[in-house]
Design a protein around this motif. Structure first.
Motif, PDB file in Angstrom:
ATOM      1  N   LYS A   7       0.834  -1.185   0.000  1.00 22.58           N
ATOM      2  CA  LYS A   7       0.000   0.000   0.000  1.00 22.58           C
ATOM      3  C   LYS A   7       0.874   1.242   0.000  1.00 22.58           C
ATOM      4  N   LEU A   8       0.278   2.365  -0.386  1.00 23.74           N
ATOM      5  CA  LEU A   8       1.057   3.587  -0.543  1.00 23.74           C
ATOM      6  C   LEU A   8       1.727   4.005   0.753  1.00 23.74           C
ATOM      7  N   GLU A   9       1.026   3.847   1.894  1.00 23.03           N
ATOM      8  CA  GLU A   9       1.618   4.281   3.169  1.00 23.03           C
ATOM      9  C   GLU A   9       2.773   3.386   3.620  1.00 23.03           C
ATOM     10  N   ASN A  10       2.900   2.210   3.016  1.00 24.30           N
ATOM     11  CA  ASN A  10       3.988   1.290   3.389  1.00 24.30           C
ATOM     12  C   ASN A  10       5.176   1.361   2.449  1.00 24.30           C
TER      13      ASN A  10
END
Length: 303
Positions: A71-74
């Motif tokens: 995911k983008l936040e990871n």
């Protein structure tokens, strides 16, 4: 040795002269629909065996910690930042592998082409035995060959230790010994593609020695020579099995560092480093193909 002998029996009559016009008509004719199905099957096979693993490895290299969902936040560039700017072993391994691969390529290009030319011009028992002994180091498992190198160079002469074992020189000697056959086969295949009448015509017109090589043979076989040299370079650049037993502090190679990262549990670092190598190899392949096309146009223009 039995396997190499069988290979020699199978290939001893294999000769294709690219300087002679050949029949290139297909032996199996397919309809348009069947051609598309075959192409689709081939591309699907390549997609799942080559492209998907590379994409997966590249995706993992951007994850902050192994196991997190994509995911983008990871996602982060910290793995590449650590490898390129924080860990000195990365650049050291790249430098060691590049130098080893470059010198190995140069030595194998010269020695391998000479052996291949002698094998091509004088296919006697001596040149055949030479090819057999050059083949054996590559046919052996890497760990077995590495043990041979250790026992051979700890004391090559009883009571004399030249100091090669434990240094980067033993890696260089091992690489040349193990990968020389790749250049021999590449150069020999390139020489087989030249019709003997071309070299005979050169001799009758007075072209001998270096003049014959520079003006006639090299332009025809150079793509094959460079292809063999590139194979030696890439194989030496990413070698692991031999290096894992012969490396020492200060002589780490790319394969050893990636393996150590993975063994230590730093999967994101190992995938990031591997992605860098894959990108470099792809870029080098594109440059090589471009240079090959330019060279072929120049040769065709001269002829």
């Amino acid at each position: 040795m039995t396997g190499t002998f069988i290979q020699w029996l199978l290939l001893k009559r294999n000769r294709i002269a690219e300087t002679v016009k050949r029949d290139v008509e297909p032996r199996i004719y397919l309809s348009t629909v069947k051609k598309r199905l075959v192409e689709l099957a081939i591309w699907t096979f390549l997609l799942f065996t080559s492209l998907v693993p590379f994409l997966t490895m590249g995706a993992i290299s951007f994850i902050k910690a192994y196991g997190l969902p994509f995911k983008l936040e990871n996602l982060s560039m910290k793995n590449y930042q650590y490898l390129l700017f924080s860990d000195p072993k990365t650049l050291s391994a790249l430098g060691n592998s590049f130098k080893l691969a470059s010198f190995t390529m140069i030595v194998c290009l010269i020695a391998g082409t000479i052996i291949a030319y002698l094998r091509y011009k004088k296919p006697n028992i001596l040149t055949k035995i030479t090819e057999l002994f050059v083949t054996i180091p590559y046919a052996l498992p890497g760990t077995v060959f590495a043990l041979c190198m250790i026992f051979a160079w700890m004391q090559p002469i009883r009571g004399w230790n030249p100091g090669i074992y434990g240094s980067i020189w033993i890696l260089f000697i091992a690489y040349v010994t193990r990968f020389l056959i790749l250049q021999v086969r590449g150069s020999y295949a390139a020489l087989l593609q030249v019709d003997p009448s071309i070299e005979e015509a050169a001799r009758t017109t007075g072209a001998k020695g270096w003049v014959k090589w520079r003006n006639i043979l090299l332009p025809l076989i150079l793509p094959g020579l460079i292809g063999g040299a590139l194979l030696v370079f890439l194989t030496a650049l990413t070698e692991l099995t031999v290096s894992s037993l012969l490396w020492s502090t200060g002589s780490e190679t790319v394969g050893v560092v990636i393996f150590n990262y993975e063994q230590a549990g730093y999967t994101t670092y190992s995938t990031a480093f591997s992605s860098i190598i894959v990108f470099a190899v792809l870029l080098g392949g594109i440059l090589f193909m471009t240079a090959g096309k330019v060279w072929n146009r120049k040769v065709l223009k001269k002829t």
